[in-house]
Design a protein around this motif. Structure first.
Motif, PDB file in Angstrom:
ATOM      1  N   SER A 104      -0.641  -2.838   2.067  1.00 27.47           N
ATOM      2  CA  SER A 104      -1.540  -2.156   3.011  1.00 27.47           C
ATOM      3  C   SER A 104      -2.518  -3.139   3.659  1.00 27.47           C
ATOM      4  O   SER A 104      -2.727  -3.088   4.869  1.00 27.47           O
ATOM      5  CB  SER A 104      -2.281  -1.002   2.344  1.00 27.47           C
ATOM      6  OG  SER A 104      -2.978  -1.459   1.237  1.00 27.47           O
ATOM      7  N   LEU A 105      -3.088  -4.043   2.864  1.00 22.35           N
ATOM      8  CA  LEU A 105      -4.036  -5.001   3.442  1.00 22.35           C
ATOM      9  C   LEU A 105      -3.319  -5.993   4.344  1.00 22.35           C
ATOM     10  O   LEU A 105      -3.838  -6.390   5.383  1.00 22.35           O
ATOM     11  CB  LEU A 105      -4.799  -5.733   2.331  1.00 22.35           C
ATOM     12  CG  LEU A 105      -5.763  -4.859   1.515  1.00 22.35           C
ATOM     13  CD1 LEU A 105      -6.450  -5.675   0.441  1.00 22.35           C
ATOM     14  CD2 LEU A 105      -6.817  -4.208   2.414  1.00 22.35           C
ATOM     15  N   GLY A 106      -2.109  -6.398   3.937  1.00 21.57           N
ATOM     16  CA  GLY A 106      -1.324  -7.327   4.761  1.00 21.57           C
ATOM     17  C   GLY A 106      -0.986  -6.724   6.108  1.00 21.57           C
ATOM     18  O   GLY A 106      -1.222  -7.342   7.153  1.00 21.57           O
ATOM     19  N   VAL A 107      -0.477  -5.497   6.085  1.00 20.87           N
ATOM     20  CA  VAL A 107      -0.113  -4.821   7.342  1.00 20.87           C
ATOM     21  C   VAL A 107      -1.368  -4.557   8.170  1.00 20.87           C
ATOM     22  O   VAL A 107      -1.365  -4.744   9.395  1.00 20.87           O
ATOM     23  CB  VAL A 107       0.649  -3.500   7.044  1.00 20.87           C
ATOM     24  CG1 VAL A 107       0.838  -2.675   8.299  1.00 20.87           C
ATOM     25  CG2 VAL A 107       2.004  -3.807   6.439  1.00 20.87           C
TER      26      VAL A 107
ATOM     27  N   VAL B  81      10.379   8.025   7.667  1.00 28.46           N
ATOM     28  CA  VAL B  81      11.031   7.337   6.532  1.00 28.46           C
ATOM     29  C   VAL B  81      10.298   7.681   5.233  1.00 28.46           C
ATOM     30  O   VAL B  81      10.934   7.924   4.189  1.00 28.46           O
ATOM     31  CB  VAL B  81      11.055   5.805   6.771  1.00 28.46           C
ATOM     32  CG1 VAL B  81      11.598   5.078   5.554  1.00 28.46           C
ATOM     33  CG2 VAL B  81      11.896   5.470   7.980  1.00 28.46           C
ATOM     34  N   PHE B  82       8.962   7.734   5.298  1.00 27.68           N
ATOM     35  CA  PHE B  82       8.161   8.065   4.117  1.00 27.68           C
ATOM     36  C   PHE B  82       8.461   9.491   3.648  1.00 27.68           C
ATOM     37  O   PHE B  82       8.601   9.748   2.439  1.00 27.68           O
ATOM     38  CB  PHE B  82       6.676   7.891   4.445  1.00 27.68           C
ATOM     39  CG  PHE B  82       5.769   8.075   3.262  1.00 27.68           C
ATOM     40  CD1 PHE B  82       6.084   7.542   2.026  1.00 27.68           C
ATOM     41  CD2 PHE B  82       4.589   8.782   3.390  1.00 27.68           C
ATOM     42  CE1 PHE B  82       5.253   7.715   0.940  1.00 27.68           C
ATOM     43  CE2 PHE B  82       3.752   8.955   2.308  1.00 27.68           C
ATOM     44  CZ  PHE B  82       4.083   8.425   1.083  1.00 27.68           C
ATOM     45  N   LEU B 126       6.546   3.340  -2.299  1.00 23.65           N
ATOM     46  CA  LEU B 126       5.296   2.604  -2.557  1.00 23.65           C
ATOM     47  C   LEU B 126       5.037   1.593  -1.435  1.00 23.65           C
ATOM     48  O   LEU B 126       3.902   1.464  -0.958  1.00 23.65           O
ATOM     49  CB  LEU B 126       5.381   1.888  -3.916  1.00 23.65           C
ATOM     50  CG  LEU B 126       4.152   1.092  -4.323  1.00 23.65           C
ATOM     51  CD1 LEU B 126       2.962   2.008  -4.543  1.00 23.65           C
ATOM     52  CD2 LEU B 126       4.410   0.286  -5.585  1.00 23.65           C
ATOM     53  N   ILE B 127       6.095   0.918  -1.013  1.00 21.87           N
ATOM     54  CA  ILE B 127       5.945  -0.060   0.075  1.00 21.87           C
ATOM     55  C   ILE B 127       5.621   0.658   1.387  1.00 21.87           C
ATOM     56  O   ILE B 127       4.726   0.242   2.125  1.00 21.87           O
ATOM     57  CB  ILE B 127       7.222  -0.923   0.193  1.00 21.87           C
ATOM     58  CG1 ILE B 127       7.321  -1.828  -1.040  1.00 21.87           C
ATOM     59  CG2 ILE B 127       7.218  -1.766   1.462  1.00 21.87           C
ATOM     60  CD1 ILE B 127       8.630  -2.490  -1.253  1.00 21.87           C
ATOM     61  N   ILE B 128       6.312   1.781   1.646  1.00 20.02           N
ATOM     62  CA  ILE B 128       6.074   2.496   2.915  1.00 20.02           C
ATOM     63  C   ILE B 128       4.671   3.099   2.946  1.00 20.02           C
ATOM     64  O   ILE B 128       4.012   3.088   3.982  1.00 20.02           O
ATOM     65  CB  ILE B 128       7.142   3.585   3.155  1.00 20.02           C
ATOM     66  CG1 ILE B 128       8.512   2.918   3.286  1.00 20.02           C
ATOM     67  CG2 ILE B 128       6.851   4.360   4.437  1.00 20.02           C
ATOM     68  CD1 ILE B 128       9.645   3.896   3.327  1.00 20.02           C
ATOM     69  N   VAL B 129       4.192   3.595   1.806  1.00 22.16           N
ATOM     70  CA  VAL B 129       2.826   4.157   1.803  1.00 22.16           C
ATOM     71  C   VAL B 129       1.804   3.032   2.047  1.00 22.16           C
ATOM     72  O   VAL B 129       0.780   3.253   2.701  1.00 22.16           O
ATOM     73  CB  VAL B 129       2.543   4.949   0.502  1.00 22.16           C
ATOM     74  CG1 VAL B 129       2.155   4.097  -0.654  1.00 22.16           C
ATOM     75  CG2 VAL B 129       1.458   5.972   0.728  1.00 22.16           C
ATOM     76  N   GLY B 130       2.135   1.833   1.577  1.00 21.62           N
ATOM     77  CA  GLY B 130       1.279   0.671   1.867  1.00 21.62           C
ATOM     78  C   GLY B 130       1.263   0.365   3.355  1.00 21.62           C
ATOM     79  O   GLY B 130       0.196   0.140   3.942  1.00 21.62           O
TER      80      GLY B 130
END
Lengths: 133, 170
Positions: A104-107, B81-82, B126-130
């Motif tokens: 999240s911080l990276g994006v 996608v999420f 988890l990656i998509i929510v990020g």
């Protein structure tokens, strides 16, 4: 009333999608067959890597794993099998939160940088247009 | 509902969703019964989240193939996608349920395939929510500052001033 309709619509889409996914995976995956009584009776119940997996299987097992009592897929230990140590639990939490924060911080940082570049380009283009006119 | 109220509701609901999602991602900590019931509750909260953003979803969805900013299009794609990943998590989770479904009398047979699908879809989600949070980081920071940090500061100031007043009276 409108909110209710929206919630039902979302639920219906989820159920349709979920049903489709269930159908596809069930069709593609090998059929689950019950373990013979002799095998389930002989299944280890004490210590050992296979013990947790067999207790979870509850007398049914995927046909792909029949007879492979020693082969437990990675990640199952501690998830219904042997409980994880406190240190390992902490590591699993740190991994989950770390992945989430890193992505999240990276994006977020990348998006902020791209937005700034876009703004700068826009203001430069405006300046050029002003000079030209 | 005013714009400020809506932003505040969205912020608090999103914080709850993020915390519940992260907790649900750590079944080693929460134990399986809590993990399963929390995940089902998470599904309900996600539906509320989607209902609150209904206008955005239908607005972007109807204009997706016509004139639309690329950022909004990307956000919509990430969210789709999420959503699919969440449905896969739910379905595979129910397929390997050990507590929730047996409570209502359904005992699903254990399947390695469903377990792997559950694990992989959870990692993807988890990656998509990020990515989803990263795309809205500016909004999150702005509103967290406005509704959380500033209100906490004002509460602290209020406490200090009431303490000073009561101290003065004594």
């Amino acid at each position: 009333m409108k909110t209710m309709f929206r919630a039902v619509a979302i639920l219906a889409v989820s159920l349709l999608l979920g049903g489709g996914i269930y159908f596809v995976v069930q069709t593609v995956s090998p059929p689950t067959t019950p373990l013979p009584d002799a095998v389930s009776a002989a299944a280890p119940t004490g210590k050992g890597l296979g013990a947790g997996a067999f207790s979870r299987v509850n007398s049914t097992v995927s046909s792909t794993t029949q007879g492979e009592s020693g082969q437990v897929p990675s990640g199952t230990a501690g998830y219904g099998g042997r409980p994880l140590k406190a240190g390992n639990r902490l590591v699993s939490v740190v991994l989950v939160v770390g992945k989430f924060l890193a992505v999240s911080l990276g994006v977020g940082a990348l998006k902020l940088a791209l937005d700034n570049i876009g703004e700068r380009n826009k203001s430069r283009a405006n300046q050029r247009q002003n000079i030209m006119s | 509902m005013s714009s400020n109220d809506r932003s505040r509701t969205n912020l608090f609901l999103d914080i709850v969703i993020a915390l519940v999602f992260l907790l649900a991602m750590t079944p080693h900590i929460t134990s399986i019964p809590v993990h399963e019931w929390m995940s089902i509750a998470f599904g309900v909260v996600v539906i509320i989240h989607l209902v609150l953003h209904w206008e955005w979803i239908t607005g972007i969805g109807s204009r997706f193939f016509t004139h639309l900013r690329n950022e909004a299009r990307l956000n919509f794609l990430i969210d789709v996608v999420f959503f699919v990943a969440l449905v896969v998590i739910m379905v595979s989770g129910l397929a390997i349920s050990k507590v929730a479904l047996p409570t209502v009398g359904i005992k699903p047979a254990f399947s390695i395939v469903w377990k792997q699908v559950h694990r992989i879809s959870a990692e993807v989600a988890l990656i998509i929510v990020g990515v989803h949070c990263g795309m809205h980081l500016k909004w999150i920071v702005q509103n967290a500052k406005r509704y959380l940090i500033d209100s906490l500061r004002s509460i602290a100031r209020g406490k200090v001033s009431t303490n000073q007043l009561s101290g003065g009276k004594k």
